[in-house]
Design a protein around this motif. Sequence first.
Motif, PDB file in Angstrom:
ATOM      1  N   ALA A 164       0.798  -1.231   0.000  1.00 46.41           N
ATOM      2  CA  ALA A 164       0.000   0.000   0.000  1.00 46.41           C
ATOM      3  C   ALA A 164       0.827   1.276   0.000  1.00 46.41           C
ATOM      4  CB  ALA A 164      -0.934   0.004   1.214  1.00 46.41           C
ATOM      5  N   GLY A 165       2.122   1.178   0.260  1.00 49.90           N
ATOM      6  CA  GLY A 165       2.940   2.375   0.334  1.00 49.90           C
ATOM      7  C   GLY A 165       3.082   2.851   1.774  1.00 49.90           C
ATOM      8  N   ALA A 217     -14.006  -7.135   3.861  1.00 50.55           N
ATOM      9  CA  ALA A 217     -13.589  -5.772   3.519  1.00 50.55           C
ATOM     10  C   ALA A 217     -12.697  -5.756   2.291  1.00 50.55           C
ATOM     11  CB  ALA A 217     -12.871  -5.139   4.707  1.00 50.55           C
ATOM     12  N   ALA A 218     -11.906  -6.810   2.126  1.00 47.80           N
ATOM     13  CA  ALA A 218     -10.986  -6.874   0.985  1.00 47.80           C
ATOM     14  C   ALA A 218     -11.735  -6.936  -0.340  1.00 47.80           C
ATOM     15  CB  ALA A 218     -10.067  -8.083   1.115  1.00 47.80           C
ATOM     16  N   GLN A 219     -13.004  -7.355  -0.298  1.00 46.34           N
ATOM     17  CA  GLN A 219     -13.791  -7.441  -1.527  1.00 46.34           C
ATOM     18  C   GLN A 219     -14.161  -6.065  -2.069  1.00 46.34           C
ATOM     19  OE1 GLN A 219     -14.302 -10.632  -2.661  1.00 46.34           O
ATOM     20  NE2 GLN A 219     -13.231 -11.339  -0.834  1.00 46.34           N
ATOM     21  N   GLY A 228      -9.557  -1.048  -1.356  1.00 47.35           N
ATOM     22  CA  GLY A 228      -8.319  -1.117  -2.116  1.00 47.35           C
ATOM     23  C   GLY A 228      -7.151  -1.516  -1.243  1.00 47.35           C
ATOM     24  N   PRO A 229      -5.936  -1.546  -1.820  1.00 43.72           N
ATOM     25  CA  PRO A 229      -4.746  -1.942  -1.064  1.00 43.72           C
ATOM     26  C   PRO A 229      -4.419  -0.989   0.080  1.00 43.72           C
ATOM     27  CG  PRO A 229      -4.152  -1.069  -3.231  1.00 43.72           C
ATOM     28  CD  PRO A 229      -5.621  -1.275  -3.230  1.00 43.72           C
ATOM     29  N   GLY A 230      -4.880   0.271  -0.027  1.00 40.45           N
ATOM     30  CA  GLY A 230      -4.628   1.216   1.060  1.00 40.45           C
ATOM     31  C   GLY A 230      -5.237   0.754   2.364  1.00 40.45           C
ATOM     32  N   VAL A 287      -4.558  -1.204   8.044  1.00 41.95           N
ATOM     33  CA  VAL A 287      -4.762  -2.294   9.010  1.00 41.95           C
ATOM     34  C   VAL A 287      -3.421  -2.804   9.531  1.00 41.95           C
ATOM     35  CG1 VAL A 287      -5.599  -4.658   9.281  1.00 41.95           C
ATOM     36  CG2 VAL A 287      -6.990  -2.988   8.077  1.00 41.95           C
ATOM     37  N   ASP A 288      -2.474  -3.019   8.626  1.00 44.03           N
ATOM     38  CA  ASP A 288      -1.131  -3.442   9.042  1.00 44.03           C
ATOM     39  C   ASP A 288      -0.518  -2.435  10.003  1.00 44.03           C
ATOM     40  OD1 ASP A 288      -0.861  -5.877   7.662  1.00 44.03           O
ATOM     41  OD2 ASP A 288      -0.254  -4.872   5.830  1.00 44.03           O
TER      42      ASP A 288
END
Length: 235
Positions: A59-60, A177-179, A182-184, A189-190
């Motif tokens: 996600a950056g 939620a992943a559905q 986006g990757p952000g 979350v991480d």
Amino acid sequence: MLGALLWGVVAASSLTLGALLALGRRWSDRVIGGVLAFGAGALISSVAFELSEEGTRTAGPLPVAIGLAVGALSFYLATRALERIGRRGGGGTAGLPLALGALLDGVPEQAVLGIGIASGEGVSIALLVAIFVSNLPEGIGSASDLLKAGRSRRVVLGLWLAVSVACALATIGGYGAAQVAGPGFSGVVDGFAAGALLVMLVDSMIPEAREKAGEIAGLLTVLGFAVGAGLSVLG
């Protein structure tokens, strides 16, 4: 989704297992401190290799940085609230910061598992094992402290069952939620999990490990980190 739930239950089960180990027998302070030190090292490895690094890769740095700040602030404010409640009730907060840390970092950590399954990447065995291994000392340490503070066995077991269920359900939440996100979202979350973990480690887990295990705490922390880092490489 069923697969996400099953993996979530596997990862979260070690929280209850840790509490059951504490309920099953009385552990010396030195043993508890050693277990906490090893678990702290495994958690530091999880922050470095499975949360911050992976979140930045997918996600950056900005979403991870935002998650770090929110996670750290959430744990700090929740801990202060626990302390105020404990003072008003005439009791202490022994063991509760570890339980709170397990919840605040366990929910987003296991959401990451669900996100990985939903994205088709499968289950990160390194993250799964790191969560399982690091949950044990949190459960043992917190449950032991709560018992020493006079909490009943039923209350202690009920607390850790509730934390385990919440963490397991978070895997489904991450999957769902992943559905739509986006990757952000994954990066935030991480970062949230990493931020909550770092504050918990510095404020609660590492000081208690040092106090109870003594001079061997640092060595056991590095050993836990090495094991966690090895699992990340293998994963």
